[in-house]
Write a protein that holds these residues in place. Structure first.
Motif, mmCIF file in Angstrom:
data_model
loop_
_atom_site.group_PDB
_atom_site.id
_atom_site.type_symbol
_atom_site.label_atom_id
_atom_site.label_comp_id
_atom_site.label_asym_id
_atom_site.label_seq_id
_atom_site.Cartn_x
_atom_site.Cartn_y
_atom_site.Cartn_z
ATOM 1 N N TYR A 1 28.615 44.597 -29.609
ATOM 2 C CA TYR A 1 29.808 44.198 -30.365
ATOM 3 C C TYR A 1 29.401 43.193 -31.445
ATOM 4 O O TYR A 1 28.346 42.568 -31.372
ATOM 5 C CB TYR A 1 30.870 43.594 -29.435
ATOM 6 N N ASP A 2 30.260 43.065 -32.447
ATOM 7 C CA ASP A 2 29.959 42.193 -33.590
ATOM 8 C C ASP A 2 30.277 40.742 -33.256
ATOM 9 O O ASP A 2 31.276 40.443 -32.599
ATOM 10 C CB ASP A 2 30.779 42.621 -34.814
ATOM 11 N N VAL A 3 29.394 39.853 -33.735
ATOM 12 C CA VAL A 3 29.628 38.409 -33.592
ATOM 13 C C VAL A 3 29.623 37.791 -34.991
ATOM 14 O O VAL A 3 29.680 38.504 -35.988
ATOM 15 C CB VAL A 3 28.554 37.759 -32.682
ATOM 16 N N GLU A 4 29.515 36.462 -35.084
ATOM 17 C CA GLU A 4 29.558 35.804 -36.393
ATOM 18 C C GLU A 4 28.399 36.253 -37.279
ATOM 19 O O GLU A 4 27.379 36.723 -36.796
ATOM 20 C CB GLU A 4 29.495 34.275 -36.229
ATOM 21 N N ASP A 5 28.571 36.043 -38.579
ATOM 22 C CA ASP A 5 27.548 36.339 -39.599
ATOM 23 C C ASP A 5 27.179 37.819 -39.661
ATOM 24 O O ASP A 5 26.067 38.182 -40.046
ATOM 25 C CB ASP A 5 26.274 35.506 -39.365
ATOM 26 N N GLY A 6 28.089 38.676 -39.219
ATOM 27 C CA GLY A 6 27.850 40.117 -39.304
ATOM 28 C C GLY A 6 26.766 40.622 -38.381
ATOM 29 O O GLY A 6 26.281 41.744 -38.518
ATOM 30 N N GLN A 7 26.346 39.813 -37.404
ATOM 31 C CA GLN A 7 25.298 40.240 -36.469
ATOM 32 C C GLN A 7 25.909 40.999 -35.306
ATOM 33 O O GLN A 7 27.091 40.879 -35.004
ATOM 34 C CB GLN A 7 24.530 39.018 -35.949
ATOM 35 N N LYS A 8 25.050 41.785 -34.650
ATOM 36 C CA LYS A 8 25.501 42.574 -33.502
ATOM 37 C C LYS A 8 24.831 42.032 -32.245
ATOM 38 O O LYS A 8 23.628 41.788 -32.237
ATOM 39 C CB LYS A 8 25.117 44.047 -33.707
ATOM 40 N N PHE A 9 25.641 41.782 -31.230
ATOM 41 C CA PHE A 9 25.095 41.306 -29.955
ATOM 42 C C PHE A 9 25.205 42.426 -28.931
ATOM 43 O O PHE A 9 26.258 43.049 -28.790
ATOM 44 C CB PHE A 9 25.874 40.077 -29.472
ATOM 45 N N CYS A 10 24.120 42.703 -28.233
ATOM 46 C CA CYS A 10 24.106 43.765 -27.224
ATOM 47 C C CYS A 10 23.886 43.171 -25.842
ATOM 48 O O CYS A 10 22.983 42.368 -25.639
ATOM 49 C CB CYS A 10 23.017 44.793 -27.538
ATOM 50 N N ASN A 11 24.715 43.596 -24.920
ATOM 51 C CA ASN A 11 24.702 43.073 -23.562
ATOM 52 C C ASN A 11 24.424 44.221 -22.589
ATOM 53 O O ASN A 11 25.054 45.269 -22.691
ATOM 54 C CB ASN A 11 26.092 42.466 -23.287
ATOM 55 N N PRO A 12 23.480 44.047 -21.642
ATOM 56 C CA PRO A 12 23.206 45.139 -20.691
ATOM 57 C C PRO A 12 24.273 45.282 -19.606
ATOM 58 O O PRO A 12 24.017 45.800 -18.532
ATOM 59 C CB PRO A 12 21.851 44.762 -20.095
ATOM 60 N N GLY A 13 25.463 44.806 -19.877
ATOM 61 C CA GLY A 13 26.596 44.954 -18.961
ATOM 62 C C GLY A 13 27.874 44.876 -19.774
ATOM 63 O O GLY A 13 27.853 44.505 -20.944
ATOM 64 N N HIS B 1 39.013 52.311 -19.580
ATOM 65 C CA HIS B 1 38.455 53.480 -20.272
ATOM 66 C C HIS B 1 37.118 53.085 -20.902
ATOM 67 O O HIS B 1 36.966 51.948 -21.392
ATOM 68 C CB HIS B 1 39.400 53.972 -21.371
ATOM 69 N N VAL B 2 36.154 54.003 -20.884
ATOM 70 C CA VAL B 2 34.856 53.734 -21.533
ATOM 71 C C VAL B 2 34.490 54.895 -22.450
ATOM 72 O O VAL B 2 34.646 56.068 -22.079
ATOM 73 C CB VAL B 2 33.727 53.496 -20.497
ATOM 74 N N ASP B 3 34.021 54.549 -23.656
ATOM 75 C CA ASP B 3 33.424 55.534 -24.563
ATOM 76 C C ASP B 3 31.918 55.424 -24.426
ATOM 77 O O ASP B 3 31.329 54.387 -24.780
ATOM 78 C CB ASP B 3 33.827 55.247 -26.019
ATOM 79 N N ILE B 4 31.292 56.470 -23.895
ATOM 80 C CA ILE B 4 29.840 56.449 -23.668
ATOM 81 C C ILE B 4 29.157 57.296 -24.733
ATOM 82 O O ILE B 4 29.585 58.429 -25.003
ATOM 83 C CB ILE B 4 29.493 56.992 -22.259
ATOM 84 N N LYS C 1 24.731 53.793 -24.756
ATOM 85 C CA LYS C 1 25.589 52.671 -25.151
ATOM 86 C C LYS C 1 27.033 52.956 -24.742
ATOM 87 O O LYS C 1 27.418 54.116 -24.591
ATOM 88 C CB LYS C 1 25.482 52.423 -26.654
ATOM 89 N N ILE C 2 27.790 51.890 -24.588
ATOM 90 C CA ILE C 2 29.143 52.023 -24.061
ATOM 91 C C ILE C 2 30.090 51.114 -24.839
ATOM 92 O O ILE C 2 29.685 50.087 -25.371
ATOM 93 C CB ILE C 2 29.156 51.665 -22.549
ATOM 94 N N GLU C 3 31.344 51.526 -24.891
ATOM 95 C CA GLU C 3 32.374 50.669 -25.496
ATOM 96 C C GLU C 3 33.591 50.676 -24.576
ATOM 97 O O GLU C 3 34.258 51.706 -24.422
ATOM 98 C CB GLU C 3 32.759 51.177 -26.892
ATOM 99 N N PRO C 4 33.860 49.552 -23.910
ATOM 100 C CA PRO C 4 35.019 49.516 -23.001
ATOM 101 C C PRO C 4 36.328 49.399 -23.780
ATOM 102 O O PRO C 4 36.396 48.696 -24.790
ATOM 103 C CB PRO C 4 34.755 48.258 -22.160
ATOM 104 N N LYS C 5 37.347 50.103 -23.308
ATOM 105 C CA LYS C 5 38.662 50.053 -23.952
ATOM 106 C C LYS C 5 39.752 49.965 -22.890
ATOM 107 O O LYS C 5 39.484 50.178 -21.702
ATOM 108 C CB LYS C 5 38.873 51.307 -24.821
ATOM 109 N N SER C 6 40.947 49.679 -23.348
ATOM 110 C CA SER C 6 42.066 49.535 -22.427
ATOM 111 C C SER C 6 43.247 50.366 -22.929
ATOM 112 O O SER C 6 43.656 50.231 -24.083
ATOM 113 C CB SER C 6 42.459 48.054 -22.332
#
Length: 611
Positions: A114-126, A160-163, A183-188
């Protein structure tokens, strides 16, 4: 021609953990959609010790067959039913403490970016099970990501998850295709109409909700071909979850340069000063009118006098030798890539097995030193070597395990594994320690280059900096200075659930720690001998061993400044496991200091001519 690609991809689920709690829980503890029929994959000793619990899941996909909004199951809770209410409360507690899913596809962690400050992307293994918006309307944790999560005092559930699975086609092989990233994107989704899932606003549960509450779980799967990711480097995308990678390399290199510079200075001072001393003493001895001896040569008749509590010192040194060899071999194998994070639990398994098999050198070193100290109670010595330090570690670990059992955590070791560890200790390690002790006592005592006087020499009044305690406190600063950067990343990997992969640098820091402990202890030992204080055995052990006290202080600072751990059980567990690490580190560094000083003292008194 490309082979037909038609295979089922299984998704496995691991334990859930949180940075706000030390207690991990099994996937089924939160009442998610589960697969009861399939057999769990077997786990090695390291995985069990780290509390990993990998289970099959109902999420199964056909390769290259995209699916949109596939329903998995629906969980229904009635708050009037005590059992349902308990499950719902536990789920709310998990969301409040930001518990994270850990899913695995083809042995690869599924990451959430997901996106964080300064346009960077942070990736989490959970990815989180949900999040909470406070009564004041302040979103916590993952709720910050979505501006639609604005209901006050409510829990938002990621149901819901988009895998997305990345693969590349393998030409001229029977495999057909290889998976290289997931990669995954959790949604509700509220899903007001069961016939059309993935509709409606976000799914939320009011904190004071009463009555029936449904949670429908769904997923979508998509496949993307990526020719740039090679199979050998498919784990590299996990490193996207390390946002401070560049800072890490710079900090470690900076630390190494400083430590090498300081070590060089210590070595240069020692060599130049000692060279002058030895030349002057030998010159004095050649002169007919012998002048009065002074400095460290005065105590040559007492320097090898047995220390007080020689039994305990020899036991500590035996256990320290066992830990030192275990650490060296484990890190060496990790550097070669045998114990990478891809091989789950391998690092811990290797360390435990090596420790068990290294009972012989522990028994041998303890017995040989105890004999050289003039000790005769060989039975007590070998029993203490086999049981004292391992017993303290096991007792601490057992108490921590009882707390985990009481909390229902997945990190609680099963009774069978506990019995297996005791069997390894009593049936392999203890007999090997006895064998080592037998050979240690059988050999002749260590020959010293100078004779010990019958009457101990009186030690003169010492200045402040040559007194035992200030010297011991000063001795641990330099070794700690070379490890605290690495220590931060190691503690992060343990308590903040980040992946540790820089074993090459860790091995380099290990070597520099050994050199620094040795040189710092030798330098202080030399000053004490010049001040005519010959009690160097315990002091050398405690001087470098005091690094463990700095480690403990740093771990306390890390707990209060970096972690957000809440709850009494989690706090007790943190400090309980930290005490085990501090004890192991104390024995390890103390042993390095003692043997460095032993070598130094033996060398200088064998080179100088003594009347």
């Amino acid at each position: 021609p490309v082979p037909a690609l038609n295979s089922t991809i299984e998704l496995f689920v691991n334990r859930l953990d949180s940075v706000e709690s030390v207690l991990p829980y099994e996937y089924t503890a939160f009442d998610f959609c589960s697969e009861k029929t399939m057999k769990r994959p077997s786990e090695n000793l390291g995985q069990v010790l780290f509390g990993e619990r990998i289970e099959p899941s109902p999420y199964k996909f056909e390769f290259k067959k995209p699916v949109v909004c596939q329903k998995v199951c629906t969980r229904t809770y009635d708050t009037n039913n005590p059992s349902d209410k308990a499950k719902l409360d536990f789920l709310k507690k998990g969301m409040l403490l930001n518990y994270q899913h850990h899913w695995i596809v083809d042995n690869m962690p599924v990451t959430w970016c997901y996106d964080v400050e300064d346009g960077q992307k942070f990736c989490n293994p959970g990815f989180p099970i949900g999040c909470y918006v406070t009564e004041a309307g302040r979103p916590k944790d993952a709720c910050v990501v979505n501006s639609n999560f604005n209901e006050k005092d409510a829990f938002y559930i990621f149901n819901h998850v988009d895998i997305t699975i990345y693969y590349h086609i393998v030409e001229h092989e029977q495999l057909g295709a290889r998976l290289v990233a997931a990669k995954i994107e959790p949604k509700s989704y509220d899903n007001p109409n069961n016939d059309s899932p993935c509709t409606g606003g976000p799914k939320f549960l009011k904190n004071k909700h009463t009555g029936v509450f449904n949670i429908p779980y769904t997923y979508s799967i998509n496949f993307v071909e990526d020719k740039n990711i090679r199979w050998a480097s498919r784990w590299d995308y996990i490193l996207e979850s390390m946002p401070h990678t560049n800072i890490q390399w710079f900090s470690i290199m900076n630390s190494l340069v400083i430590v090498l510079f300081l070590s060089g200075m210590v070595a240069m001072i020692m060599l130049r000063t000692l060279h002058k001393d030895i030349a002057r003493y030998n010159q004095m001895d050649s002169v007919e009118d012998a002048q009065e001896e002074f400095g460290w040569k005065l105590v040559h008749g007492d320097v090898f006098r047995p220390p007080r509590k020689g039994m305990l010192l020899s036991v500590f040194l035996g256990s320290g030798t066992q830990i030192f060899i275990m650490t060296f071999v484990t890190l060496f194998f990790a550097c070669l890539g045998f114990l990478s994070p891809a091989n789950r639990g391998a690092l811990m398994t290797c360390a435990v097995v090596l420790w068990v098999l290294l009972g012989t050198p522990a028994g041998y070193v303890a017995a040989r030193l105890y004999k050289s100290f003039g000790g005769e109670k060989w039975k007590t010595n070998v029993l203490l070597t086999a049981f004292l330090c391992p017993g303290v570690v096991f007792a601490d670990f057992f108490v921590m395990n009882l707390i985990l059992w009481g909390e229902g955590s997945s990190a609680a070791m099963p009774f069978g594994t506990l019995v297996a560890i005791l069997a390894l200790w009593f049936c392999i390690s203890v007999p090997l320690t006895f064998i080592g002790a037998y050979f240690g006592f059988k050999k002749a005592g260590i020959e010293h280059p100078v004779r010990t006087n019958q009457i101990p020499r009186q030690i003169p009044e010492q200045s402040f900096y040559t007194k035992p305690f200030p010297g011991i406190v000063m001795g641990g600063i330099l070794p700690f200075g070379c490890i605290f950067i690495q220590l931060f990343f190691i503690l992060n990997s343990i308590w903040s659930h980040q992946m540790y992969y820089m074993f090459g640098f860790l091995f380099l820091v290990f070597i520099i720690l050994v050199i620094t402990c040795s040189e710092a202890t030798i330098l202080l030992c030399y000053f004490h001998l010049c001040a005519e204080d010959y009690h160097w055995q315990w002091r050398s052990f405690l001087t470098s061993g005091f690094t463990a006290v700095y480690f403990l202080v740093y771990a306390i600072h890390y707990f209060f400044s970096k972690l957000q751990i809440t709850g009494l059980a989690s706090t007790i567990l943190y400090f309980g496991y930290t005490m085990i690490m501090a004890l192991i580190f104390f024995l390890f560094t103390g042993t390095i200091g003692f043997f460095a000083c032993f070598w130094f003292v033996t060398k200088i008194y064998s080179v100088v001519k003594v009347d």
